[in-house]
Design a protein around this motif. Structure first.
Motif, PDB file in Angstrom:
ATOM      1  N   UNK A   1      -2.292   5.483  11.258  1.00 33.30           N
ATOM      2  CA  UNK A   1      -3.392   6.424  11.474  1.00 33.30           C
ATOM      3  C   UNK A   1      -2.873   7.833  11.724  1.00 33.30           C
ATOM      4  N   UNK A   2      -1.778   7.962  12.442  1.00 28.64           N
ATOM      5  CA  UNK A   2      -1.273   9.282  12.827  1.00 28.64           C
ATOM      6  C   UNK A   2      -0.901  10.122  11.616  1.00 28.64           C
ATOM      7  N   UNK A   3      -0.190   9.538  10.662  1.00 28.20           N
ATOM      8  CA  UNK A   3       0.347  10.321   9.549  1.00 28.20           C
ATOM      9  C   UNK A   3      -0.473  10.225   8.262  1.00 28.20           C
ATOM     10  N   UNK A   4      -1.271   9.192   8.102  1.00 33.33           N
ATOM     11  CA  UNK A   4      -2.001   9.021   6.835  1.00 33.33           C
ATOM     12  C   UNK A   4      -3.505   8.862   7.008  1.00 33.33           C
ATOM     13  N   UNK A   5      -3.978   8.759   8.245  1.00 33.84           N
ATOM     14  CA  UNK A   5      -5.393   8.502   8.437  1.00 33.84           C
ATOM     15  C   UNK A   5      -5.808   7.150   7.890  1.00 33.84           C
ATOM     16  N   UNK A   6      -4.836   6.210   7.814  1.00 34.75           N
ATOM     17  CA  UNK A   6      -5.054   4.869   7.263  1.00 34.75           C
ATOM     18  C   UNK A   6      -5.609   4.945   5.838  1.00 34.75           C
ATOM     19  N   UNK A   7      -5.075   5.875   5.086  1.00 34.63           N
ATOM     20  CA  UNK A   7      -5.522   6.109   3.711  1.00 34.63           C
ATOM     21  C   UNK A   7      -5.025   5.019   2.768  1.00 34.63           C
ATOM     22  N   UNK A   8      -3.944   4.338   3.141  1.00 36.41           N
ATOM     23  CA  UNK A   8      -3.312   3.392   2.225  1.00 36.41           C
ATOM     24  C   UNK A   8      -3.279   1.973   2.803  1.00 36.41           C
ATOM     25  N   UNK A   9      -3.089   1.034   1.889  1.00 37.47           N
ATOM     26  CA  UNK A   9      -2.822  -0.366   2.212  1.00 37.47           C
ATOM     27  C   UNK A   9      -1.491  -0.705   1.558  1.00 37.47           C
ATOM     28  N   UNK A  10      -0.606  -1.393   2.278  1.00 39.32           N
ATOM     29  CA  UNK A  10       0.676  -1.746   1.675  1.00 39.32           C
ATOM     30  C   UNK A  10       0.997  -3.209   1.940  1.00 39.32           C
ATOM     31  N   UNK A  11       1.800  -3.789   1.053  1.00 38.77           N
ATOM     32  CA  UNK A  11       2.076  -5.221   1.116  1.00 38.77           C
ATOM     33  C   UNK A  11       3.412  -5.547   0.464  1.00 38.77           C
ATOM     34  N   UNK A  12       4.026  -6.639   0.927  1.00 45.31           N
ATOM     35  CA  UNK A  12       5.155  -7.205   0.207  1.00 45.31           C
ATOM     36  C   UNK A  12       4.656  -7.976  -0.997  1.00 45.31           C
ATOM     37  N   UNK A  13       5.587  -8.522  -1.770  1.00 36.85           N
ATOM     38  CA  UNK A  13       5.187  -9.219  -2.992  1.00 36.85           C
ATOM     39  C   UNK A  13       6.290 -10.172  -3.430  1.00 36.85           C
ATOM     40  N   UNK A  14       5.873 -11.245  -4.111  1.00 37.36           N
ATOM     41  CA  UNK A  14       6.846 -12.206  -4.619  1.00 37.36           C
ATOM     42  C   UNK A  14       7.695 -11.636  -5.744  1.00 37.36           C
TER      43      UNK A  14
ATOM     44  N   UNK B   1       9.423  -9.140  -5.721  1.00 42.03           N
ATOM     45  CA  UNK B   1      10.541  -8.410  -5.104  1.00 42.03           C
ATOM     46  C   UNK B   1      10.231  -6.951  -4.800  1.00 42.03           C
ATOM     47  N   UNK B   2       8.972  -6.540  -4.858  1.00 39.10           N
ATOM     48  CA  UNK B   2       8.596  -5.145  -4.641  1.00 39.10           C
ATOM     49  C   UNK B   2       7.693  -4.994  -3.421  1.00 39.10           C
ATOM     50  N   UNK B   3       7.525  -3.741  -3.005  1.00 39.56           N
ATOM     51  CA  UNK B   3       6.515  -3.360  -2.025  1.00 39.56           C
ATOM     52  C   UNK B   3       5.468  -2.528  -2.762  1.00 39.56           C
ATOM     53  N   UNK B   4       4.195  -2.860  -2.562  1.00 37.65           N
ATOM     54  CA  UNK B   4       3.097  -2.144  -3.226  1.00 37.65           C
ATOM     55  C   UNK B   4       2.325  -1.327  -2.207  1.00 37.65           C
ATOM     56  N   UNK B   5       1.963  -0.099  -2.602  1.00 37.05           N
ATOM     57  CA  UNK B   5       1.125   0.765  -1.782  1.00 37.05           C
ATOM     58  C   UNK B   5      -0.132   1.095  -2.585  1.00 37.05           C
ATOM     59  N   UNK B   6      -1.302   0.751  -2.028  1.00 39.33           N
ATOM     60  CA  UNK B   6      -2.590   0.992  -2.670  1.00 39.33           C
ATOM     61  C   UNK B   6      -3.323   2.125  -1.963  1.00 39.33           C
ATOM     62  N   UNK B   7      -4.078   2.913  -2.724  1.00 41.58           N
ATOM     63  CA  UNK B   7      -5.024   3.849  -2.137  1.00 41.58           C
ATOM     64  C   UNK B   7      -6.262   3.064  -1.742  1.00 41.58           C
TER      65      UNK B   7
END
Length: 485
Positions: A404-417, A419-425
């Motif tokens: 919340x401090x730096x992004x205003x909870x603008x994004x959602x992020x997750x690990x993945x099978x 081998x990557x990390x995904x960041x969604x708007x």
């Protein structure tokens, strides 16, 4: 995740304990670190979210109206930092400083996509990544019984190396107390161990160098190792623990009284994830392999143990839940390869019985998700929005709101099978970044609460640190502020 008798669980899983795993089908050419929108994969037919949470997100990450206005009746879509600095000097807001929304508007453009730098590497799978609430400490838990605590303010110096007691299969979850004095860890048993991490010793071997106190979650009617705990969380006041287990139940443990205070027969299958909804800790969210998310209100919890509401929409089991910490919104990761955003005001009092939509046999622990299931939609989906692109296979992969401090909870992020990390708007549903470094499943990742830094943990044994380009090697300032009397 499913739990069976200990002597058969390891054989069914088909993996060797404490063994480094590299997926044989991984290829370096499959993907590369992505920070450019031109290279980012796009979700299929995602529309911009039109819901109250989208408006709240925009308000929390949009600069002052006078800074957005370039001509009468015309607003500038993206306000440059230079213009915002000039507006601050001109005191456009009347406050003489940036507001929280101004700050987030600037900081949420600086995504942690550069790198990574390998913080540590073991020869066993990394299961947990977790920053403390203030970002000073970072916890990483490995399958080979080690739980390492690093001091992020002192150049990632190893502060504590905890060797888990009575390890069964792996460390499934950890949680730091709000005051950073204690850490609890769970394994595939009904005992959660608590360790004092404030002591001076770096090495912590149970009952050898330090005491790991076992908190017994099994009641008098349950004996032995009849179930395992998948998820455990401290309450915001540090006085309670909430846990989800393989016996379909939710447990609440009173740490001050040193006893189990509540057990809820919550679901009809494994409870893979639980968390408190907000700082008051009255509401509890749970997710299960019965495909349901449930909301529990302890203030009006009746003798029958019914939830305050049920949320339907996932086609497969739920692996993780993260709360927006406002007692209203949360997200869940599902084995149907989606993240869903929920508003608890849309919950139902009962589960709507629908015709079976699954006509195939599938086990996420060793099979790929069937192609025929990818286009199927739940007939009674109550979610606000759905995010697709990552892969939820082999383990209970986790997802989170950005800080919340730096992004205003603008994004959602997750690990993945994959081998990557995904960041969604959160608002548009677009994949704004895909971070590729690991050679196996990324089970967990954690975004620093104040700085553009993200740390991921993978089954390849790596703990990797991602930062904003140009900030590599920058040390986090030590918090020397003293509380006022």
């Amino acid at each position: 995740m499913y739990f069976r008798a200990w002597n058969t669980a390891l054989g069914d899983m088909g993996y060797a304990l404490s063994r480094l795993e590299i997926d044989p089908d991984y290829s370096d050419s499959e993907s590369s670190p992505v920070g450019d929108d031109n290279d980012s994969p796009r979700p299929s037919s995602q529309n911009e979210l039109d819901h109250e949470v989208a408006k709240l997100t925009k308000l929390g990450s949009t600069p002052h109206d006078k800074l957005k206005r370039v001509l009468p009746r015309r607003n500038e879509f993206i306000v440059s930092p230079v213009k915002m600095l000039a507006g601050r000097e001109g005191n456009y807001s009347g406050k003489g400083r940036f507001s929280a929304a101004d700050r987030c508007h600037i900081l949420n453009k600086y995504l942690p996509v550069k790198g990574p730098t390998v913080v540590d590497q073991l020869t066993t799978r990394a299961y947990v990544s977790q920053f403390s609430n203030d970002g000073a400490l970072f916890v990483a838990a490995f399958q080979g019984s080690h739980i390492k605590i690093y001091n992020a303010e002192l150049g990632w110096k190893l502060q504590k190396n905890i060797v888990a007691r009575s390890l069964r299969w792996t460390v499934t979850d950890t949680s730091l107390s709000p005051d950073k004095r204690f850490l609890v860890y769970a394994t595939m048993s009904p005992v959660v161990n608590i360790v004092n991490i404030g002591s001076a010793a770096t090495e912590s071997h149970a009952n050898v160098t330090e005491i790991h106190e076992g908190l017994e979650f099994a009641g008098d009617d349950l004996g032995g190792y009849s179930f395992g705990i998948f998820s455990v969380k401290f309450s915001n006041d540090g006085k309670e623990l909430v846990a989800g287990s393989s016996d379909d139940s939710i447990y609440v443990y009173d740490i001050e009284a040193n006893k189990l205070s509540l057990r809820i027969q919550a679901h009809t299958s494994d409870v893979n994830t639980v968390c408190f909804a907000d700082e008051a800790s009255h509401l509890i969210y749970s997710g299960s392999d019965d495909n349901l998310c449930k909301v529990w209100d302890r203030r009006c919890f009746g003798s029958k143990g019914k939830p305050a509401g049920v949320l339907m929409g996932h086609l497969e089991g739920i692996t993780f839940i993260d709360s927006r910490n406002d007692g209203r919104y949360f997200i869940s990761n599902g084995k149907d390869q989606t993240i869903k955003l929920w508003d608890i005001r849309k919950m139902s009092s009962n589960v709507t019985r629908t015709p079976g939509f699954r006509n195939y046999e599938w086990d996420y622990r060793w099979m790929d998700y069937p192609l025929r299931a990818r286009g199927v939609k739940h007939p009674n989906d109550q979610s606000v929005s759905t995010y697709k692109g990552h892969s939820v296979l082999r383990t209970l992969i986790r997802c989170y709101f950005s800080p919340e401090f730096s992004t205003g909870q603008r994004y959602i992020y997750t690990g993945s099978h994959d081998s990557c990390v995904y960041i969604y708007d959160l608002v548009t549903g677009a994949i704004v970044a895909r971070l590729a470094h690991h050679k196996s499943t990324v089970r967990d990742c954690s975004w620093h609460p104040h700085y553009p830094m993200l740390v991921s943990s993978s089954f390849d044994g790596d703990i990797a640190k991602w930062e904003f380009p140009g900030n590599e090697g920058t040390r986090i300032p030590v918090n020397t502020a003293r509380p006022r009397r």
